[in-house]
Design a protein around this motif. Structure first.
Motif, PDB file in Angstrom:
ATOM      1  N   UNK A   5       0.798  -1.231   0.000  1.00 29.80           N
ATOM      2  CA  UNK A   5       0.000   0.000   0.000  1.00 29.80           C
ATOM      3  C   UNK A   5       0.823   1.270   0.000  1.00 29.80           C
ATOM      4  N   UNK A   6       2.062   1.210   0.410  1.00 26.76           N
ATOM      5  CA  UNK A   6       2.906   2.399   0.409  1.00 26.76           C
ATOM      6  C   UNK A   6       4.360   1.990   0.511  1.00 26.76           C
ATOM      7  N   UNK A   7       5.254   2.930   0.306  1.00 28.53           N
ATOM      8  CA  UNK A   7       6.685   2.678   0.442  1.00 28.53           C
ATOM      9  C   UNK A   7       7.325   3.748   1.305  1.00 28.53           C
ATOM     10  N   UNK A   8       8.407   3.373   1.928  1.00 27.40           N
ATOM     11  CA  UNK A   8       9.141   4.294   2.786  1.00 27.40           C
ATOM     12  C   UNK A   8      10.620   4.142   2.473  1.00 27.40           C
ATOM     13  N   UNK A   9      11.314   5.239   2.237  1.00 27.92           N
ATOM     14  CA  UNK A   9      12.758   5.215   2.097  1.00 27.92           C
ATOM     15  C   UNK A   9      13.326   5.157   3.513  1.00 27.92           C
ATOM     16  N   UNK A  10      14.252   4.226   3.763  1.00 33.06           N
ATOM     17  CA  UNK A  10      14.838   4.070   5.086  1.00 33.06           C
ATOM     18  C   UNK A  10      16.342   4.274   4.985  1.00 33.06           C
ATOM     19  N   UNK A  11      16.867   5.186   5.805  1.00 33.74           N
ATOM     20  CA  UNK A  11      18.300   5.430   5.866  1.00 33.74           C
ATOM     21  C   UNK A  11      18.827   4.920   7.204  1.00 33.74           C
ATOM     22  N   UNK A  12      19.880   4.129   7.167  1.00 36.10           N
ATOM     23  CA  UNK A  12      20.515   3.670   8.393  1.00 36.10           C
ATOM     24  C   UNK A  12      21.497   4.732   8.869  1.00 36.10           C
ATOM     25  N   UNK A  13      21.573   4.917  10.179  1.00 38.71           N
ATOM     26  CA  UNK A  13      22.474   5.915  10.751  1.00 38.71           C
ATOM     27  C   UNK A  13      22.682   5.612  12.232  1.00 38.71           C
ATOM     28  N   UNK A  14      23.677   6.240  12.818  1.00 35.12           N
ATOM     29  CA  UNK A  14      23.978   6.009  14.230  1.00 35.12           C
ATOM     30  C   UNK A  14      22.986   6.702  15.154  1.00 35.12           C
ATOM     31  N   UNK A  15      22.473   7.867  14.740  1.00 34.43           N
ATOM     32  CA  UNK A  15      21.589   8.655  15.597  1.00 34.43           C
ATOM     33  C   UNK A  15      20.313   9.063  14.855  1.00 34.43           C
ATOM     34  N   UNK A  16      19.327   8.172  14.764  1.00 36.28           N
ATOM     35  CA  UNK A  16      18.133   8.469  13.974  1.00 36.28           C
ATOM     36  C   UNK A  16      17.327   9.663  14.486  1.00 36.28           C
ATOM     37  N   UNK A  17      17.265   9.873  15.771  1.00 36.48           N
ATOM     38  CA  UNK A  17      16.503  11.009  16.306  1.00 36.48           C
ATOM     39  C   UNK A  17      17.113  12.334  15.846  1.00 36.48           C
ATOM     40  N   UNK A  18      18.420  12.418  15.896  1.00 35.58           N
ATOM     41  CA  UNK A  18      19.116  13.635  15.468  1.00 35.58           C
ATOM     42  C   UNK A  18      18.976  13.869  13.961  1.00 35.58           C
ATOM     43  N   UNK A  19      19.136  12.820  13.182  1.00 37.93           N
ATOM     44  CA  UNK A  19      19.020  12.957  11.732  1.00 37.93           C
ATOM     45  C   UNK A  19      17.585  13.275  11.325  1.00 37.93           C
ATOM     46  N   UNK A  20      16.606  12.752  12.058  1.00 36.60           N
ATOM     47  CA  UNK A  20      15.203  13.064  11.773  1.00 36.60           C
ATOM     48  C   UNK A  20      14.949  14.563  11.906  1.00 36.60           C
ATOM     49  N   UNK A  21      15.586  15.214  12.855  1.00 41.48           N
ATOM     50  CA  UNK A  21      15.424  16.667  13.015  1.00 41.48           C
ATOM     51  C   UNK A  21      15.895  17.407  11.770  1.00 41.48           C
ATOM     52  N   UNK A  22      17.018  16.982  11.195  1.00 45.48           N
ATOM     53  CA  UNK A  22      17.528  17.603   9.966  1.00 45.48           C
ATOM     54  C   UNK A  22      16.479  17.507   8.861  1.00 45.48           C
ATOM     55  N   UNK A  23      15.956  16.314   8.618  1.00 42.47           N
ATOM     56  CA  UNK A  23      14.997  16.129   7.532  1.00 42.47           C
ATOM     57  C   UNK A  23      13.635  16.757   7.834  1.00 42.47           C
ATOM     58  N   UNK A  24      13.218  16.777   9.074  1.00 43.62           N
ATOM     59  CA  UNK A  24      11.955  17.447   9.418  1.00 43.62           C
ATOM     60  C   UNK A  24      12.046  18.933   9.081  1.00 43.62           C
ATOM     61  N   UNK A  25      13.162  19.548   9.406  1.00 46.50           N
ATOM     62  CA  UNK A  25      13.347  20.971   9.102  1.00 46.50           C
ATOM     63  C   UNK A  25      13.476  21.205   7.596  1.00 46.50           C
ATOM     64  N   UNK A  26      14.263  20.385   6.920  1.00 47.20           N
ATOM     65  CA  UNK A  26      14.479  20.553   5.486  1.00 47.20           C
ATOM     66  C   UNK A  26      13.191  20.390   4.694  1.00 47.20           C
ATOM     67  N   UNK A  27      12.377  19.400   5.063  1.00 50.14           N
ATOM     68  CA  UNK A  27      11.178  19.074   4.296  1.00 50.14           C
ATOM     69  C   UNK A  27       9.894  19.664   4.863  1.00 50.14           C
ATOM     70  N   UNK A  28       9.968  20.340   6.002  1.00 48.61           N
ATOM     71  CA  UNK A  28       8.748  20.808   6.647  1.00 48.61           C
ATOM     72  C   UNK A  28       7.871  19.618   7.007  1.00 48.61           C
ATOM     73  N   UNK A  29       8.496  18.557   7.473  1.00 50.12           N
ATOM     74  CA  UNK A  29       7.812  17.290   7.723  1.00 50.12           C
ATOM     75  C   UNK A  29       7.403  17.163   9.185  1.00 50.12           C
ATOM     76  N   UNK A  30       6.564  16.161   9.426  1.00 47.52           N
ATOM     77  CA  UNK A  30       6.154  15.863  10.794  1.00 47.52           C
ATOM     78  C   UNK A  30       6.529  14.429  11.120  1.00 47.52           C
ATOM     79  N   UNK A  31       6.780  14.191  12.397  1.00 55.09           N
ATOM     80  CA  UNK A  31       7.083  12.841  12.848  1.00 55.09           C
ATOM     81  C   UNK A  31       5.783  12.056  12.929  1.00 55.09           C
ATOM     82  N   UNK A  32       5.770  10.874  12.334  1.00 56.24           N
ATOM     83  CA  UNK A  32       4.555  10.061  12.370  1.00 56.24           C
ATOM     84  C   UNK A  32       4.720   8.790  13.195  1.00 56.24           C
ATOM     85  N   UNK A  33       5.966   8.402  13.471  1.00 55.59           N
ATOM     86  CA  UNK A  33       6.195   7.202  14.273  1.00 55.59           C
ATOM     87  C   UNK A  33       7.621   7.225  14.786  1.00 55.59           C
TER      88      UNK A  33
END
Length: 133
Positions: A5-33
């Motif tokens: 039903x859908x796809x998600x791009x997944x990036x592996x990294x040492x600190x996912x919470x920190x990297x999520x902040x970068x992409x949330x700001x860049x994309x104007x995104x929201x955390x969903x899970x």
């Protein structure tokens, strides 16, 4: 009947919470899970990106020719956006510019690395031909 039903791009990294902040700001995104070493975000246009903890993650080395099959994420901006302003925003969030080779062609495209080293490009317009070579 569609099974997927859908796809998600997944990036592996040492600190996912920190990297999520970068992409949330860049994309104007929201955390969903967020749970157990994985954070998923969704941009306003529906694009989904997940960051998954991998303590052994290594920094990608794109655009070196020997790594030409490595994947990267591509983001598109409309023609009214100034790519220099987009670049300043990326750098202010902790990203860095990558030298990606020949900038000529029908579509202006610039390469970057996120704070964990994953490569991505930002381009304007629609490409008119597939990548050659």
């Amino acid at each position: 009947m569609t099974l997927v039903t859908t796809g998600v791009v997944v990036l592996d990294c040492a600190e996912p919470e920190k990297l999520a902040e970068f992409y949330k700001e860049l994309l104007g995104a929201e955390e969903v899970d967020a749970h157990a070493g994985r954070v998923e975000i969704r941009a306003a246009d529906g694009f989904r990106l997940a960051l998954r903890r991998d303590v052994n993650a290594t920094v990608p080395s794109w655009p070196r020719p020997e790594n030409s099959l490595q994947a990267h994420v591509e983001f598109v901006v409309d023609d009214v956006h100034d790519l220099d302003a987009v670049e300043r925003r990326i750098v202010s969030l902790g990203g860095r510019r990558l030298e990606t080779g020949d900038p000529s062609g029908p579509t202006e495209e610039r390469g970057y690395a996120d704070p964990a080293g994953h490569s991505f490009t930002v381009r304007r317009g629609t490409p008119t031909a597939p990548k050659q070579g």
